[in-house]
Motif scaffolding. Structure first.
Motif, PDB file in Angstrom:
ATOM      1  N   ARG A 154       1.533   6.512 -10.881  1.00  0.00           N
ATOM      2  CA  ARG A 154       2.358   5.597 -11.683  1.00  0.00           C
ATOM      3  C   ARG A 154       2.883   4.437 -10.837  1.00  0.00           C
ATOM      4  N   GLU A 155       3.347   4.747  -9.615  1.00  0.00           N
ATOM      5  CA  GLU A 155       3.868   3.693  -8.739  1.00  0.00           C
ATOM      6  C   GLU A 155       2.786   2.679  -8.388  1.00  0.00           C
ATOM      7  N   ALA A 156       1.594   3.155  -8.062  1.00  0.00           N
ATOM      8  CA  ALA A 156       0.492   2.261  -7.695  1.00  0.00           C
ATOM      9  C   ALA A 156       0.128   1.335  -8.847  1.00  0.00           C
ATOM     10  N   LYS A 157       0.064   1.883 -10.049  1.00  0.00           N
ATOM     11  CA  LYS A 157      -0.283   1.068 -11.211  1.00  0.00           C
ATOM     12  C   LYS A 157       0.804   0.049 -11.537  1.00  0.00           C
ATOM     13  N   SER A 158       2.055   0.472 -11.493  1.00  0.00           N
ATOM     14  CA  SER A 158       3.144  -0.430 -11.892  1.00  0.00           C
ATOM     15  C   SER A 158       3.387  -1.534 -10.872  1.00  0.00           C
ATOM     16  N   THR A 159       3.121  -1.262  -9.586  1.00  0.00           N
ATOM     17  CA  THR A 159       3.356  -2.270  -8.544  1.00  0.00           C
ATOM     18  C   THR A 159       2.060  -2.933  -8.082  1.00  0.00           C
ATOM     19  N   TYR A 180      -5.937  -0.055  -6.578  1.00  0.00           N
ATOM     20  CA  TYR A 180      -5.107   0.183  -7.767  1.00  0.00           C
ATOM     21  C   TYR A 180      -5.863  -0.093  -9.066  1.00  0.00           C
ATOM     22  N   ASP A 181      -6.777  -1.056  -9.045  1.00  0.00           N
ATOM     23  CA  ASP A 181      -7.500  -1.391 -10.278  1.00  0.00           C
ATOM     24  C   ASP A 181      -8.675  -0.442 -10.553  1.00  0.00           C
ATOM     25  N   GLU A 182      -8.908   0.515  -9.643  1.00  0.00           N
ATOM     26  CA  GLU A 182      -9.974   1.501  -9.839  1.00  0.00           C
ATOM     27  C   GLU A 182      -9.434   2.910 -10.045  1.00  0.00           C
ATOM     28  N   ILE A 183      -8.120   3.062 -10.079  1.00  0.00           N
ATOM     29  CA  ILE A 183      -7.523   4.389 -10.178  1.00  0.00           C
ATOM     30  C   ILE A 183      -8.029   5.140 -11.407  1.00  0.00           C
ATOM     31  N   ASP A 184      -7.922   4.540 -12.578  1.00  0.00           N
ATOM     32  CA  ASP A 184      -8.327   5.235 -13.809  1.00  0.00           C
ATOM     33  C   ASP A 184      -9.802   5.622 -13.788  1.00  0.00           C
ATOM     34  N   ARG A 185     -10.632   4.783 -13.254  1.00  0.00           N
ATOM     35  CA  ARG A 185     -12.066   5.065 -13.206  1.00  0.00           C
ATOM     36  C   ARG A 185     -12.397   6.206 -12.237  1.00  0.00           C
ATOM     37  N   LEU A 186     -11.622   6.331 -11.169  1.00  0.00           N
ATOM     38  CA  LEU A 186     -11.923   7.314 -10.130  1.00  0.00           C
ATOM     39  C   LEU A 186     -11.266   8.677 -10.342  1.00  0.00           C
ATOM     40  N   ILE A 187     -10.327   8.774 -11.269  1.00  0.00           N
ATOM     41  CA  ILE A 187      -9.686  10.067 -11.538  1.00  0.00           C
ATOM     42  C   ILE A 187     -10.726  11.028 -12.108  1.00  0.00           C
ATOM     43  N   ARG A 188     -10.809  12.223 -11.527  1.00  0.00           N
ATOM     44  CA  ARG A 188     -11.776  13.230 -11.955  1.00  0.00           C
ATOM     45  C   ARG A 188     -11.145  14.342 -12.778  1.00  0.00           C
ATOM     46  N   GLY A 189      -9.831  14.373 -12.831  1.00  0.00           N
ATOM     47  CA  GLY A 189      -9.160  15.397 -13.624  1.00  0.00           C
ATOM     48  C   GLY A 189      -7.676  15.431 -13.317  1.00  0.00           C
ATOM     49  N   MET A 216       0.841  -1.171   0.000  1.00  0.00           N
ATOM     50  CA  MET A 216       0.000   0.000   0.000  1.00  0.00           C
ATOM     51  C   MET A 216       0.889   1.238   0.000  1.00  0.00           C
ATOM     52  N   ILE A 217       0.504   2.209  -0.806  1.00  0.00           N
ATOM     53  CA  ILE A 217       1.231   3.464  -0.896  1.00  0.00           C
ATOM     54  C   ILE A 217       0.503   4.492  -0.039  1.00  0.00           C
ATOM     55  N   ASN A 218       1.195   5.052   0.935  1.00  0.00           N
ATOM     56  CA  ASN A 218       0.611   6.051   1.828  1.00  0.00           C
ATOM     57  C   ASN A 218       0.944   7.445   1.326  1.00  0.00           C
ATOM     58  N   VAL A 219      -0.101   8.265   1.168  1.00  0.00           N
ATOM     59  CA  VAL A 219       0.068   9.637   0.697  1.00  0.00           C
ATOM     60  C   VAL A 219      -0.629  10.557   1.693  1.00  0.00           C
ATOM     61  N   GLN A 270     -12.233  21.985  -3.369  1.00  0.00           N
ATOM     62  CA  GLN A 270     -13.581  21.810  -3.912  1.00  0.00           C
ATOM     63  C   GLN A 270     -14.064  20.372  -3.798  1.00  0.00           C
ATOM     64  N   GLY A 271     -13.821  19.754  -2.632  1.00  0.00           N
ATOM     65  CA  GLY A 271     -14.274  18.389  -2.393  1.00  0.00           C
ATOM     66  C   GLY A 271     -13.428  17.327  -3.062  1.00  0.00           C
ATOM     67  N   GLN A 272     -12.278  17.738  -3.579  1.00  0.00           N
ATOM     68  CA  GLN A 272     -11.394  16.791  -4.250  1.00  0.00           C
ATOM     69  C   GLN A 272     -10.016  16.829  -3.602  1.00  0.00           C
ATOM     70  N   VAL A 273      -9.310  15.723  -3.753  1.00  0.00           N
ATOM     71  CA  VAL A 273      -7.949  15.627  -3.236  1.00  0.00           C
ATOM     72  C   VAL A 273      -7.003  15.441  -4.422  1.00  0.00           C
ATOM     73  N   GLY A 274      -5.892  16.181  -4.393  1.00  0.00           N
ATOM     74  CA  GLY A 274      -4.903  16.095  -5.458  1.00  0.00           C
ATOM     75  C   GLY A 274      -3.754  15.180  -5.059  1.00  0.00           C
ATOM     76  N   VAL A 275      -3.398  14.262  -5.957  1.00  0.00           N
ATOM     77  CA  VAL A 275      -2.319  13.300  -5.704  1.00  0.00           C
ATOM     78  C   VAL A 275      -1.305  13.427  -6.833  1.00  0.00           C
ATOM     79  N   ARG A 276      -0.029  13.486  -6.492  1.00  0.00           N
ATOM     80  CA  ARG A 276       1.017  13.614  -7.505  1.00  0.00           C
ATOM     81  C   ARG A 276       1.038  12.416  -8.442  1.00  0.00           C
ATOM     82  N   ASP A 277       1.373  12.693  -9.681  1.00  0.00           N
ATOM     83  CA  ASP A 277       1.396  11.639 -10.698  1.00  0.00           C
ATOM     84  C   ASP A 277       2.379  10.528 -10.378  1.00  0.00           C
ATOM     85  N   LYS A 278       3.444  10.810  -9.650  1.00  0.00           N
ATOM     86  CA  LYS A 278       4.418   9.759  -9.331  1.00  0.00           C
ATOM     87  C   LYS A 278       3.791   8.658  -8.468  1.00  0.00           C
ATOM     88  N   TYR A 279       2.842   9.015  -7.595  1.00  0.00           N
ATOM     89  CA  TYR A 279       2.167   8.008  -6.777  1.00  0.00           C
ATOM     90  C   TYR A 279       1.200   7.179  -7.611  1.00  0.00           C
TER      91      TYR A 279
END
Length: 89
Positions: free
Chosen positions: A22-27, A44-53, A1-4, A11-20
Motif C-alpha cells: 500500500r505504501e509503495a503504491k500510494s507514494t 511500483y508500477d509493476e507491483i500488481d502485475r508481479l503479485i503471485r498470490g 525506495m521502500i526497503n524490506v 517455494q521460490g517466492q518472497v512474502g511482503v506485508r500488505d502495508k509495504y
C-alpha cells in the motif's frame, strides 16, 4: 525506495506485508526486498502485475497487534542478474 528485509523464501517466492505494498503504491516508490544478502527490486508500477498470490488469512503482528496479509512475489533468477548490474553501477 521502500526497503524490506525478509528472513526466508517460501517455494521460490518472497512474502511482503500488505502495508509495504500500500505504501509503495500510494507514494509511487519502488520496493527493494533483501533476503540473505540477495536483492530484488520491484518497480511500483509493476507491483500488481508481479503479485503471485496473497495469504488466505491475515496474521497478527506480534509488536503492534495489527493484522496483515502477505503478498507473494516470485524470486526470479534472471532478476538477480539484473540487480547485479543495477547495484554495481
Amino acid at each position: 525506495m521502500i526497503n524490506v528485509k525478509v528472513k526466508s523464501l517460501w517455494q521460490g517466492q518472497v512474502g511482503v506485508r500488505d502495508k509495504y505494498i500500500r505504501e509503495a503504491k500510494s507514494t509511487q516508490q519502488d520496493i527493494l526486498i533483501t533476503c540473505d544478502g540477495r536483492r530484488l527490486l520491484i518497480k511500483y508500477d509493476e507491483i500488481d502485475r508481479l503479485i503471485r498470490g496473497r495469504s488466505a488469512v491475515a496474521f497478527r503482528d506480534k509488536f503492534s497487534n495489527a493484522r496483515h496479509y502477505l503478498y507473494y512475489f516470485n524470486w526470479l533468477k534472471e532478476s538477480e542478474s539484473e540487480q547485479k548490474t543495477l547495484f554495481n553501477n
